[in-house]
Design a protein around this motif. Structure first.
Motif, short mmCIF file in Angstrom:
data_model
loop_
_atom_site.label_atom_id
_atom_site.label_comp_id
_atom_site.label_asym_id
_atom_site.label_seq_id
_atom_site.Cartn_x
_atom_site.Cartn_y
_atom_site.Cartn_z
N PRO A 203 50.30 46.36 -2.28
CA PRO A 203 49.26 44.97 -2.14
C PRO A 203 50.01 44.01 -3.22
CG PRO A 203 48.08 47.19 -3.29
CD PRO A 203 50.02 47.09 -3.46
N LEU A 204 50.49 44.15 -3.61
CA LEU A 204 51.43 42.85 -4.71
C LEU A 204 52.64 42.32 -4.00
CD1 LEU A 204 52.71 44.37 -8.94
CD2 LEU A 204 50.15 42.66 -7.13
N LEU A 205 53.47 43.32 -3.13
CA LEU A 205 54.70 42.28 -2.22
C LEU A 205 53.84 41.57 -1.02
CD1 LEU A 205 57.08 45.34 -2.03
CD2 LEU A 205 57.34 42.87 -3.69
N LEU A 206 52.53 42.44 -0.87
CA LEU A 206 51.61 41.32 0.51
C LEU A 206 51.57 39.95 0.11
CD1 LEU A 206 50.82 41.61 3.63
CD2 LEU A 206 48.67 42.35 2.64
N LEU A 207 50.37 40.38 -1.13
CA LEU A 207 50.02 39.19 -2.05
C LEU A 207 51.38 38.27 -2.24
CD1 LEU A 207 47.14 37.09 -3.18
CD2 LEU A 207 48.24 38.62 -4.97
N ALA A 212 53.77 32.95 -0.75
CA ALA A 212 55.10 32.13 -0.67
C ALA A 212 54.97 31.06 0.80
CB ALA A 212 56.10 33.24 -0.34
N ALA A 213 54.66 31.85 1.66
CA ALA A 213 54.58 30.98 3.66
C ALA A 213 53.48 30.27 2.87
CB ALA A 213 53.62 32.71 3.76
N GLY A 214 52.02 29.88 1.98
CA GLY A 214 51.18 29.44 1.77
C GLY A 214 51.93 28.10 1.40
N TRP A 218 52.27 24.13 2.36
CA TRP A 218 51.92 22.91 2.33
C TRP A 218 53.18 22.19 2.42
CZ3 TRP A 218 53.45 20.98 -2.37
CH2 TRP A 218 52.47 19.85 -3.25
N ARG A 219 54.50 22.19 1.45
CA ARG A 219 55.63 21.92 1.42
C ARG A 219 56.04 20.85 2.53
NH1 ARG A 219 59.51 25.13 -2.31
NH2 ARG A 219 58.17 24.79 -4.69
N GLN A 220 55.91 21.21 4.14
CA GLN A 220 55.95 20.71 4.94
C GLN A 220 55.46 20.10 5.48
OE1 GLN A 220 56.44 24.12 7.79
NE2 GLN A 220 58.76 25.08 7.15
N ARG A 221 54.00 20.25 4.92
CA ARG A 221 53.07 19.55 5.43
C ARG A 221 53.55 17.72 4.88
NH1 ARG A 221 48.60 19.67 8.07
NH2 ARG A 221 47.24 18.18 7.20
#
Length: 226
Positions: A203-207, A212-214, A218-221
């Protein structure tokens, strides 16, 4: 006193459980002993389970030879269990004999009265008494016959079986084999422990991956030209 002791009626019964090294040799020896001591097989039942042969015999033995036969049979192998009992049935035989004599005398008297019966009702009553007396006589005679059989033959229940050969010991392992096996088990235990740890942390790895993906999105935007 000596004559009274000589006339006592003693019956013997016994059970013998015997383990033997060779079933076939024991069977031959048993047959020979029965012939020597004047005994015979009243019944026999042989079975084989998982390679182990065994037989149950009911032996009729002359009472005078009973103890000696049991002692001789016990030498054919290892005695697992042995039970021998003796009973003095002199009083029982005397009681049954007296009961038979009394009932026969009563039957004779009843038959005489039946011959002199003066009415059908009296005849019916005497006939019913006669049937009861006859049943009692038959029971007393059967009891005396059983005592006679016990007096003539002692009974031994013999169970004997062949010991199974002991399994051959396994070949010893080389000197390095225990250490190799221990190392293998220890390494496999570490692998399993790692898998258990990953299972607990998923669960921690998935979170973390989602966060990280979010952040990357956000940085790309933020860097995109307006």
């Amino acid at each position: 006193m000596g004559a009274a002791a000589t006339n006592r009626i003693v019956v013997y019964e016994g059970k013998l459980n015997l383990g033997v090294a060779s079933f076939d040799k024991a069977s031959v020896s048993i047959d020979s002993l029965l012939a020597v001591y004047g005994a015979f097989q009243a019944s026999a039942h042989e079975t084989s389970t998982d390679g182990q042969r065994q037989q149950d015999l009911t032996l009729n033995v002359p009472p005078a030879n009973f103890v000696r036969l049991v002692a001789a049979l016990s030498k054919l192998g290892r005695v697992e269990s042995k039970d021998v009992t003796s009973s003095d049935i002199t009083g029982d035989v005397l009681e049954a004999s007296n009961a038979l004599n009394d009932q026969q005398a009563a039957q004779t008297k009843q038959q005489q009265l039946l011959a002199k019966a003066t009415s059908p009702a009296q005849a019916q009553q005497l006939a019913a008494q006669g049937r009861e007396l006859q049943a009692g006589i038959a029971e007393a005679e059967a009891r005396l016959q059983r005592f006679g059989a016990q007096r003539k033959w002692a009974t031994l229940a013999l169970h004997y079986f062949q010991y199974l050969p002991a399994p051959e010991p396994a070949a010893p392992l080389p000197a390095f084999a225990p250490r190799f096996a221990e190392a293998f088990n220890r390494g496999w235990s570490w692998v399993l422990s790692g898998l258990v740890l990953l299972t607990n942390l998923w669960p921690l790895l998935l979170l973390g991956g989602s966060v990280a993906a979010g952040l990357r999105w956000w940085r790309q935007r933020q860097q995109a030209p307006a």
